[in-house]
Design a protein around this motif. Structure first.
Motif, PDB file in Angstrom:
ATOM      1  N   VAL A  51       0.897  -1.181  -0.290  1.00 57.99           N
ATOM      2  CA  VAL A  51       0.256   0.146   0.112  1.00 57.99           C
ATOM      3  C   VAL A  51       0.300   1.140   0.112  1.00 57.99           C
ATOM      4  CG1 VAL A  51      -2.156   1.297   1.087  1.00 57.99           C
ATOM      5  CG2 VAL A  51      -1.938  -1.159   1.328  1.00 57.99           C
ATOM      6  N   ASP A  70      -3.322   0.492  -3.879  1.00 61.21           N
ATOM      7  CA  ASP A  70      -3.178  -0.086  -2.988  1.00 61.21           C
ATOM      8  C   ASP A  70      -2.108  -1.057  -4.495  1.00 61.21           C
ATOM      9  OD1 ASP A  70      -4.291  -1.074  -0.528  1.00 61.21           O
ATOM     10  OD2 ASP A  70      -6.213  -1.158  -1.934  1.00 61.21           O
ATOM     11  N   LYS A  73      -2.141  -5.785  -7.253  1.00 59.69           N
ATOM     12  CA  LYS A  73      -3.760  -5.996  -7.226  1.00 59.69           C
ATOM     13  C   LYS A  73      -3.695  -7.261  -8.227  1.00 59.69           C
ATOM     14  CE  LYS A  73      -5.202  -5.247  -2.761  1.00 59.69           C
ATOM     15  NZ  LYS A  73      -5.778  -6.309  -1.763  1.00 59.69           N
TER      16      LYS A  73
END
Length: 296
Positions: A51, A70, A73
């Motif tokens: 993050v 984020d 992902k």
């Protein structure tokens, strides 16, 4: 701005000043009764994923922009982001504060606005997703009574869908209750209690019609070392968690379901912080880790 001396001398003005003074002494919200222990057991455990967070205060009326991305992902977007604005005085209008204007990775919005100018000790707020009128909620928080706090919130189009709470502090003890429409049909409110004395702290919450209990304890062994424990009981079972933190930078916790978590925080430079963590689930034999970079 401070009131003039003649106003302070008049009885009517002193009554108006009392809510402001009491507001500074308001007890915690109901959900924050176990906060001291939760800080040790729940906060700053980045045990999976990567993050990036950034917070920038601007010169436009004190507006603050927060960004969370984020990274890596496993979906269509490799860097899903969330943007959040806070506008203390939007367009120079100080009567209203936009506490949150948020857009998440899926394009959904959240808007939270409030005002504490209507009456001393009273804060009005409104929340919406800017899409569905039925989800608009309006509420208020009153701290005009010494050592007490009252909160009420309901759906703007359906006032019967409401939530209310009250907390009161006396000496080392703070107690509270939280209720929903179930109360009108004979249901029980959630109740809570916390005690803080020197380095010792404990709390107890009873929820779900007295079907769920959460007990926490916290001990500040030294200025650098804090220890905490929590026990959650419900129809699903019981789970106990113990943990400690050193200087607020290094943390470890172990739960009854045999999950071990640890984290470490390092300030590379002013406003540049790294937070890393790892977790091992003993029954499954799985290991995960994560990293968070924060800039502000």
């Amino acid at each position: 701005s401070s009131p003039s001396a003649p106003l302070l001398a008049t009885p009517s003005s002193s009554l108006l000043l009392r809510p402001v003074q009491a507001a500074a002494m308001a007890p915690v919200k109901f959900d924050d009764l176990p906060k001291l222990a939760n800080e040790v057991l729940n906060d700053d455990f980045q045990v999976s994923g990567y993050v990036f967070k950034a917070k920038q205060k601007t010169g436009w009326g004190g507006a603050v922009l927060s960004t969370q991305v984020d990274l890596f992902k496993e979906d269509k977007c490799s860097t899903p982001a969330k943007l959040t604005w806070k506008l203390p005085a939007p367009f120079g209008f100080g009567f209203l504060c936009i506490d949150k204007l948020e857009m998440d990775k899926s394009g959904k919005y959240k808007l939270e606005a409030s005002s504490d100018k209507a009456y001393p000790g009273l804060k009005l707020d409104c929340k919406t997703d800017l899409a569905d009128v039925s989800k608009v909620s309006a509420g208020c928080t009153y701290t005009g009574l010494k050592d007490a706090q009252f909160k009420f919130e309901c759906k703007a189009t359906n006032p019967q869908d409401f939530m209310g709470e009250a907390t009161y502090a006396k000496g080392i003890t703070t107690c509270g209750l939280k209720f929903t429409p179930k109360l009108l049909s004979g249901g029980l409110p959630d109740v809570g209690l916390r005690i803080l004395s020197g380095p010792f702290f404990c709390s107890l919450l009873a929820k779900e019609q007295l079907g769920s209990f959460n007990a926490t304890a916290h001990y500040k062994a030294s200025p650098d070392l804090r220890c905490a424990a929590a026990c959650n009981y419900s129809k699903k079972g019981t789970n106990v968690t113990v943990g400690c933190t050193y200087k607020g930078l290094y943390k470890v916790k172990v739960s009854q379901d045999q999950v071990v978590s640890c984290s470490a925080k390092h300030s590379v430079a002013k406003g540049f912080t790294l937070l890393g963590g790892a977790q091992y689930v003993v029954p499954k034999g799985t290991f995960s880790y994560g990293l968070q970079l924060s800039i502000e």
